[in-house]
Design an enzyme around this catalytic site. Structure first.
Site, PDB file in Angstrom:
ATOM      1  N   GLU C 142       0.857  -1.186   0.000  1.00 34.46           N
ATOM      2  CA  GLU C 142       0.000   0.000   0.000  1.00 34.46           C
ATOM      3  C   GLU C 142       0.889   1.231   0.000  1.00 34.46           C
ATOM      4  OE1 GLU C 142      -2.704  -0.234   3.274  1.00 34.46           O
ATOM      5  OE2 GLU C 142      -3.451  -2.212   2.665  1.00 34.46           O
ATOM      6  N   GLY C 146       5.360  -0.653   2.330  1.00 32.28           N
ATOM      7  CA  GLY C 146       6.101  -1.349   1.293  1.00 32.28           C
ATOM      8  C   GLY C 146       6.879  -2.476   1.947  1.00 32.28           C
ATOM      9  N   TRP C 171       1.361  -0.481  -6.398  1.00 36.68           N
ATOM     10  CA  TRP C 171       2.413  -1.290  -7.034  1.00 36.68           C
ATOM     11  C   TRP C 171       1.899  -2.653  -7.436  1.00 36.68           C
ATOM     12  CZ3 TRP C 171       5.397   2.582  -7.408  1.00 36.68           C
ATOM     13  CH2 TRP C 171       5.717   3.374  -6.317  1.00 36.68           C
ATOM     14  N   ILE C 172       0.696  -2.755  -7.935  1.00 37.72           N
ATOM     15  CA  ILE C 172       0.162  -4.071  -8.264  1.00 37.72           C
ATOM     16  C   ILE C 172       0.543  -4.460  -9.693  1.00 37.72           C
ATOM     17  CG2 ILE C 172      -1.899  -5.512  -8.334  1.00 37.72           C
ATOM     18  CD1 ILE C 172      -1.009  -4.304  -5.543  1.00 37.72           C
ATOM     19  N   ASP C 254       8.400 -16.353  -0.105  1.00 32.53           N
ATOM     20  CA  ASP C 254       9.567 -17.227  -0.303  1.00 32.53           C
ATOM     21  C   ASP C 254       9.560 -17.770  -1.728  1.00 32.53           C
ATOM     22  OD1 ASP C 254      10.640 -16.900   2.184  1.00 32.53           O
ATOM     23  OD2 ASP C 254       9.953 -18.814   2.990  1.00 32.53           O
ATOM     24  N   GLN C 293      41.959  -7.163 -21.771  1.00 30.23           N
ATOM     25  CA  GLN C 293      41.936  -8.010 -20.576  1.00 30.23           C
ATOM     26  C   GLN C 293      40.889  -7.542 -19.567  1.00 30.23           C
ATOM     27  OE1 GLN C 293      45.848  -8.850 -19.019  1.00 30.23           O
ATOM     28  NE2 GLN C 293      46.563  -9.644 -20.968  1.00 30.23           N
ATOM     29  N   GLY C 353      29.022   0.757 -24.987  1.00 28.86           N
ATOM     30  CA  GLY C 353      29.216   2.161 -25.322  1.00 28.86           C
ATOM     31  C   GLY C 353      28.000   2.794 -25.955  1.00 28.86           C
ATOM     32  N   GLU C 377       9.105  -7.533  -4.175  1.00 27.18           N
ATOM     33  CA  GLU C 377       9.077  -8.791  -3.404  1.00 27.18           C
ATOM     34  C   GLU C 377      10.185  -8.851  -2.356  1.00 27.18           C
ATOM     35  OE1 GLU C 377       7.833 -12.234  -5.414  1.00 27.18           O
ATOM     36  OE2 GLU C 377       6.764 -11.130  -6.972  1.00 27.18           O
ATOM     37  N   GLY C 378      10.394  -7.714  -1.694  1.00 25.68           N
ATOM     38  CA  GLY C 378      11.390  -7.654  -0.631  1.00 25.68           C
ATOM     39  C   GLY C 378      12.692  -7.061  -1.129  1.00 25.68           C
TER      40      GLY C 378
END
Lengths: 395, 349, 395, 349
Positions: C142, C146, C171-172, C254, C293, C353, C377-378
C-alpha cells in the site's frame, strides 16, 4: 514444437539437482572437523614462531589425510577430489599453513603421480607418501617464470641412462620439509613441448634447499628455493613421456586449483564465523540484537557467497572425479573463492576493530594467510582469462 | 606540490622532511618493521627538525604554520613508514590538546625530548575514584612513552588527563605499525592529573581527533603512492609472456585505478587541510579524507601485491607492509565504521 | 574418534552432490528456450509502446506455462518450483515484462491458492487461472506499507456472510489486466494477526483500477493502484482462516522470491550474452581475440557469479519443492541474483558504449528492467536482514 | 562555494545561473524528459545569460573567466537537467575549438543564436574525397543543430571541420539525456569546410575534449547531489516500521557513502578547473574527475532508487532519470574505458 510445453508427464519424479552432502560425506566432514579441533590447536604458534606444523602433519598422516587422492591398490583411500575439497575446507578453516601442506601433497603431488606415473613408479613412491613418511613438493615456478610457466629454464640433459638436471625452482611450498619433488625441467628447446616432468628425491646429490622466503602469511609453511646442481636423475624417474611436462602441469593445476579454492572456502568460513560470533555477542539487556544493519549486511553477503562459491568448487570437483575436463569450472571456483576469502578477512579485521589487529583473535592472521590464495597456483587474472577464453572461444 | 600552494617557509619544511625521510627513514624502515624495533633514531630526527610544534601557535611556542605543511610532510613520511608517521601524529595530537588546555607540559612535548602518547576517547576510559579505568588498545608509542595525554570521561563528562608512572608495557605483535611501539595500556597505579574538564576537555579532545584523522589520511596517501611506485618499478622490470608486465593492459589498469583512488583521496586531504587553515570547521572534510585515503592505501597495496605476484607476498618488496599498515590505520581512532556514523550525524541528522 | 579418519570403505560409491540438470529438465529448458524465440519477438515493442504483452501471455497460456505450480487434479502440470525457476530464467532472458507477469501469476497467485485454499475454492478459480483466461495479481503493498508489509491499512469488515472491503493497494503488477486479486486486508487491530487474505474478482462492484505508474523499466507490465470501495467480498472468498494473512504472505513471498531470483538470472544472462557476443566479435585479421583483458575479466567474473547464484536459486527451489522452509536460502538467491543482474546490465551498457545507450541493442532496456529486481518482493536490504537473522539467531 | 575561492564576478555568474535553473529549468525538467522534448527555451535562456563565451578569451569576444565558474555553474544545472548541461557543454566545446582555430564562426556561437553540435574524435569520422565518412552516434543537439564542429581524420592526420546543410535527423529514443536532442548523425551530402589541419586541429580538438570531460564531471557532481537531496527528502517523510526512513542507520549509511563519493569527485573537479585556470595541463585531472564524478552520480542515483523503493522506479521522483542520465554520460566522449586507457598512457607509459 508441441503446442503445450509443459504437458510432460515425464516431469514427475525426474532427478533434480542435489546440493546437499550425503550422510556419508556429511559424516566424513564432521569427523575431519572434530579431528581439526583436536589436532590443530597450535595454529597460532606455527604462525608466530614461523614453525612448520610437523606435529599436525604427522597426526594428519596417521589419520589417513595424506592419502585421499591415491588409489587403494597403492595404499590410498581413493576418496577423490570432492572428499578432498571437503577435508581441505575444514583444515584451512583452522590452520592454513597445515592446509596448504596437505593440499600440495594430495592435490598436486599424489594426484599427479597417480595419474601420470607407471606402476613401478607408483610402487616405489606411494608407500612413503601415503604414510606421510615423505612429504611431496611441486616444483614448477622459477625466478623468471611465475604466471608464465612455460618460460621455465631449469634444464634436464639426457646422458645415457640418466638426466643431468641444473636450475633453481622458486616459491616451493614445503620446500625445506619435502622429501620428494616433482620437478618440471626443459628437455628440449620448444617453449611448451620441450618441458618434461621428473620425480627427484631430496637425498640425491646436488639437491639443495635455497633461500627461505619471509612472508606476509602462511608462515608455518616453509616456502623455499630448491637448487638443482648437476643432479643425476635416473631415466626411470621421468614422469610419462619426454615433452609431456606442460600438459601434466596444466592438468594437475586444475586439481590444485580445487585445493586452493577449498582452502579459500575454509579461510572465508573462519572469517565469517568471527564476524558472526562478533554480532551474536551484540545484544541488549533483553537479548535483542543490537548489531548495526550495515554489519548485518556484510555478514549476509559474505555468507551467501560462501554457499554459492562452495557449490562452484564442488561442481568442479565432481566433474574431475568423473574424469571430465573442468578447467573453466575450476578457474571459476578458485577465482571466486579466493577473492571471497580476502574480502571476508578484510571485513573481519574492519569489524573486529582494535581486537582484530592486536592478535587477540585470529582475524589478523586470517587476513595475512588469505592473501596468497589469489596468487599461487594461477593468479586471479590468469583464472579470469581461462574463464573468458572458454566463453568466447569460437565453437 | 604547487597545487597545495605552499608558502616558501612551508615548502622548505616539506623539502627538509622529504630529505630526512630519504636519508634516514627509508633505508631501515623494512628492517625495523620486521624486527618490530621502535624507530628511536627516526623519532629523534623528527624532534631535531622541530616538527612537533609545527601546527602549534607561535604564541604558544610553536611554528604556527597550520596543517597544510603537516599533511604535505606526512605524505612523504607515509611513503616509507606509517609507523613513524603515526608517532609524529601522536606528538602533534598531544601538543595541540595541551595547547587547548593551556598546559605547561606543552613546551616539553614541542621540544620532543621523549615520545608522548595520546589515548583517544574511542577507548572508553573512565575516571573513577581518582583512577583511570579501562584498557586502551594498540596505542602508538604506548610501549615506550612515559607520559600519556588521555581522553576519558568523568561521570559521563569529557575530561582530559595527563598520566605518567605507568608499569612496564610490551609492544604488541599486531598486524601492522610494527615499529611504532604500539601497546595495550592500562593505567592502574599511574600518576594522574586533570588537564581540562567539560567543554574545555571536549575542545582539546576534538582537536586531537582531528589531527589523527587528517594526519592518518595524509599518511595513507603516502602509503598508497609507495605501493604504486613499487608496482610500477617491478612491472617495468619483470618479464612475463615475453614482455614487461607494464606492457600488459591488465597490469596498467590496476595501476591506473589505484592511482585514481589515491589522487582523489589526496584532493580530499588537501581540501580538509586548507579549510582548517582558513579557520573553519573541517571535521567532515577530514573524516571523508581519512576514509577515502585509508581505503585507497589498502586498495593500492592489495593491487600492488597482486602485480608483484609471489614477490609481493614476501617482506622484501614492502607492499605487504603497506597492506598490513593500511588495515591497521583503518581501525585506529575509532575505526572507519564509527567515522561513517559520525558523518551520518554531521551530514544527515 | 578412530585413529584413521579416511579409512572408510563406505566412501566408495557414495551419493555426491549433483549440479547438472537431468535430461528431462534439460529438455524442458530447451523447449522453453525455443518457445521464447518463437513467441517473444515483440519484447522491444512492449517496452517502447508501454504495451502489455497480451499475445505473448496468451501463447504462454496455450503452451501451458501458466499452470506449472498447480496440481494435476486442478488442471496444472505440477512441475514445482525448480521447473518454474528454469522456465522463468528463459522467459526473462528475452522479455522481463512477460516474465514478471508469468512469475506473479505462477509463483504468487497460483502457488498461494494451491497451498492455502480449500477444495471448493480451487475448483472455482483454477480452471480460469491455468488456462490464462484470468490472470492473477497479488495485492499486498500500500502507499504507506512497502517493505513494512504488516503496516497495511486496507480493511475488510465482516458483515454477516460477507466482508466489506475498503482501501487501496499500490504497485500491483498486472493490475489493469488481472481478473483475480489476492488481497491482504485488515480484519482485526493486531499488527500481524489482524491481517487476512482474500480472493477478490475484478468484476465485483467497487473494484477499480487506479493510477498506472510510469516506470523506469518493465514498461510492458502494467503496475497500477487497485482501489477497493465498499467491495462486498463473500465469506467463502476468505483464504484459510482469519488472521492467517501475514503468515500466508510471508510464505508465499519465499516462492515469489525464487521467481524474482530466476527473473534476475534471466536478465543477467541476457546482459552477459551481450557482453560475450561483443567480445567474440573482437578478432584481428588472423582470428585472434583482440578483446581487452579488463573486458575479459568483467565477463569472467559475471559468468562465474551467474553459475554460482543459479545454484543458490535452484537449491532453494529444491528445498521448497521438498516442503522444507527456505526463507534464508530464498533470500540469498534473490539478494545475490538481483544484484548480479544490475551489475551485469551496468557492465553491458558500459562496454557496448554508444550502441548500448541508443537502443541499437537491448542493453539499455536490460538496464532499466533489471533495476526493479532489487526492489520488489522484498528489497535487498530486507533479504540481507532475513539472512543475517537466520545466521545470528540464538540456536 | 568559498572553497572554490570564486572572485566576485565569478560568484555573480554562478548565482545567476542557479537562479535561472531554479526558476526556468527545474520546473519542466521531468516533463521535457518524459516527452523527449528538446529544451528550447532553456537553451535560449543560457544564450541570453551570455554563457557560451564564458571561457573564451576576452580578446576573442568572450568573458575570459576560465573554467572555475564554468564547473560551479554546471553543477547547478546538473542538479536538474543533465540534458541542458550537455547542451551548454556542446556550445562551449564548439566555441573553444573555433577559438583555437581562429575561426570567424566563433562570434555567432558565443552569441548563441542556435544550437551548434560538437562531434568528437571518438566517432572515428574520416575525411575522404571531400566528404565526411562514418556515423556519429548519440550527438547532443545532433537532432536540431544546423552547424557541426567535427573532429575527423584526413589520411590519418587530425582535421577540424565545419559541416552544415545536413538532412533531417531524428532524436533518439535512447537511455538518457532525453531532452538534449541527441541523434545519430551522418554527413552524406553536407556542406563542409576545413577549420584546421594537423597540429592546429589537434590542439583545438584536445581543448574541446577537455571541456567535455571537465564539464561532464561537473554535471555529474550536480546530478549526484540531486539524488542525495531527493533521497534525504523522501527518507525524512517516509515512515516504515514506525519511524522515518532517515532514522534507520541502513538508509543513512547509503546517504553517507553516496555523499562521500560525490564530495570526493567534486574535489577532483575543482582541482582540475583550478589547475587549468593556472595555465597548466589539467588533462589527467579532468579525466580523473570525469571518471570519479560519473561513477559517483550513477552510484548516488542507484542508492537513491533503492532508498525510494518502488517510488524510485517511477518517473515522478527524478532519481530514475539521474540513473539513466548518469549511465549515458558515462559512454559519451569515448566512454570510461577509453579514458582509463588514456590515463594509462599519461601516467604509466
Amino acid at each position: 514444437m508441441t503446442a503445450t510445453v509443459t504437458n510432460t508427464t515425464k516431469m514427475q519424479n525426474v532427478q533434480v539437482p542435489d546440493f546437499s552432502l550425503s550422510p556419508e560425506l556429511a559424516a566424513f566432514r564432521d569427523t575431519v572437523r572434530t579431528w581439526c579441533r583436536e589436532h590443530l590447536g597450535n595454529a597460532v604458534a606455527y604462525d608466530a614462531e614461523t614453525r612448520f606444523p610437523r606435529d599436525a602433519v604427522a597426526a594428519a598422516a596417521k589419520a589417513g589425510l595424506l592419502r585421499t587422492t591415491v588409489a587403494k591398490e597403492f595404499g590410498g583411500s581413493a576418496m577423490g577430489n570432492l572428499a578432498s575439497c571437503i577435508m581441505l575446507e575444514e583444515i584451512n578453516s583452522v590452520c592454513a599453513s597445515t592446509g596448504v601442506t596437505i593440499s600440495v601433497h594430495n592435490s598436486l603431488v599424489n594426484s599427479l603421480l597417480g595419474k601420470w606415473c607407471n606402476e613401478a613408479q607408483k610402487r616405489r613412491w606411494f608407500p612413503k607418501l601415503v604414510t606421510g613418511e615423505w612429504l611431496g613438493a611441486y616444483c614448477l615456478s622459477e625466478a623468471f617464470s611465475g604466471s608464465d610457466a612455460a618460460a621455465l629454464r631449469c634444464e634436464a640433459k639426457k646422458e645415457g641412462d640418466h638426466y643431468v638436471m641444473n636450475g633453481a625452482k622458486l616459491w616451493i611450498t614445503t620446500g625445506s620439509e619435502a622429501k620428494l619433488f616433482v620437478v618440471f625441467a626443459r628437455t628440449g628447446p620448444d617453449r611448451v613441448k620441450g618441458i618434461s616432468a621428473f620425480v627427484v628425491e631430496k637425498d640425491w646429490p646436488g639437491v639443495g634447499v635455497g633461500k627461505k622466503e619471509r612472508k606476509l602469511g602462511l608462515r608455518g609453511s616453509p616456502t623455499t628455493e630448491i637448487v638443482l646442481e648437476n643432479v643425476k636423475v635416473p631415466a626411470d624417474c621421468l614422469v610419462a613421456q619426454e615433452g609431456q611436462g606442460f600438459t601434466i602441469a596444466l592438468d594437475t593445476l586444475d586439481g590444485g586449483r580445487l585445493g586452493i579454492a577449498s582452502q579459500s572456502l575454509g579461510i572465508a568460513r573462519a572469517a565469517i564465523d568471527l564476524i558472526r560470533d562478533h554480532l551474536v555477542k551484540q545484544v541488549d539487556a533483553k537479548g535483542r540484537s543490537t548489531a548495526t544493519q550495515p554489519d548485518q549486511w556484510t555478514l549476509a553477503d559474505l555468507a551467501a557467497d560462501l554457499d554459492a562459491y562452495r557449490f562452484l568448487t564442488w561442481r568442479a570437483a565432481v566433474l574431475r572425479d568423473n574424469g571430465v575436463r573442468c578447467s573453466t569450472e575450476a578457474a571459476m571456483a578458485k577465482s571466486c573463492a579466493s577473492r571471497l576469502c580476502n574480502r571476508a578477512a578484510r571485513a573481519a579485521v574492519s569489524m573486529l576493530g582494535l581486537a582484530g589487529v592486536t592478535g587477540e583473535n585470529p582475524a589478523e592472521r586470517i587476513l595475512r594467510d588469505a592473501r596468497i590464495t589469489e596468487i599461487y597456483e594461477g593468479a586471479t587474472d590468469i583464472q579470469r582469462l581461462v574463464i573468458a577464453r572458454g566463453l568466447v572461444a569460437p565453437a | 606540490m604547487h597545487n597545495l600552494q605552499l608558502t616558501e617557509d612551508q615548502e622548505l619544511i616539506v623539502d627538509t622532511v622529504r630529505k630526512f625521510v630519504a636519508d634516514s627513514v627509508a633505508p631501515a624502515a623494512q628492517e625495523h618493521d620486521e624486527h618490530r624495533a621502535f624507530a628511536t633514531n627516526e623519532f629523534a630526527g623528527l624532534a631535531e627538525l622541530g616538527l612537533f610544534g609545527l601546527a602549534v601557535a607561535e604564541a604558544s611556542g610553536g611554528a604556527g604554520m597550520g596543517f597544510v605543511p603537516f599533511v604535505a610532510a606526512l605524505e612523504g613520511i607515509g611513503e616509507h613508514s606509517s609507523s613513524l608517521a603515526r608517532l609524529w601524529i601522536g606528538q602533534v595530537q598531544c601538543a595541540l590538546a595541551l595547547e587547548s588546555a593551556a598546559s605547561s607540559e606543552l613546551e616539553s612535548v614541542v621540544a620532543g625530548i621523549e615520545p608522548v602518547a595520546f589515548v583517544g576517547p574511542e577507548h572508553g576510559l573512565r575516571l573513577e575514584g581518582g583512577a583511570i579505568v579501562g584498557t586502551a588498545r594498540m596505542v602508538p608509542a604506548g610501549a615506550v612513552a612515559k607520559r600519556f595525554v588521555v581522553a576519558a570521561t568523568d561521570a559521563g563528562k569529557p575530561v582530559l588527563l595527563l598520566a605518567s608512572g605507568l608499569g612496564e608495557r610490551k609492544a604488541l605483535r599486531g598486524l601492522g605499525l610494527a615499529s611504532a611501539g604500539c601497546a595495550n595500556v592500562v593505567f592502574a597505579g599511574a600518576k594522574m592529573s586533570v588537564l581540562a574538564h567539560g567543554d574545555g576537555a571536549d575542545r582539546a579532545i576534538r582537536r586531537a581527533q582531528f589531527v589523527a584523522w587528517l594526519g592518518t589520511a595524509a599518511t595513507a596517501v603516502g602509503g598508497g603512492f609507495a605501493s604504486i611506485a613499487a608496482s610500477r618499478r617491478h612491472a617495468g622490470e619483470r618479464i612475463a609472456f615475453g614482455k614487461p608486465l607494464l606492457a600488459q593492459e591488465a597490469v596498467v589498469r590496476k595501476l591506473v585505478n589505484a592511482r585514481h583512488a589515491v589522487d582523489a583521496a589526496r584532493q580530499l586531504v588537501w581540501h580538509a587541510a586548507r579549510v582548517q587553515d582558513l579557520g573553519e570547521d573541517a571535521t567532515v572534510a577530514a573524516v571523508q579524507a581519512r576514509l577515502a585515503a585509508v581505503d585507497a592505501m589498502v586498495f593500492a597495496a592489495d593491487e600492488a601485491i597482486q602485480i608483484h605476484g609471489g614477490f609481493g607476498y614476501t617482506v622484501e618488496y614492502h607492499v605487504e607492509r603497506h597492506y598490513r599498515d593500511g588495515k591497521t590505520l583503518e581501525v585506529l581512532d575509532g575505526g572507519s565504521e564509527a567515522l561513517r556514523s559520525l558523518l551520518a550525524v554531521r551530514q544527515f541528522a
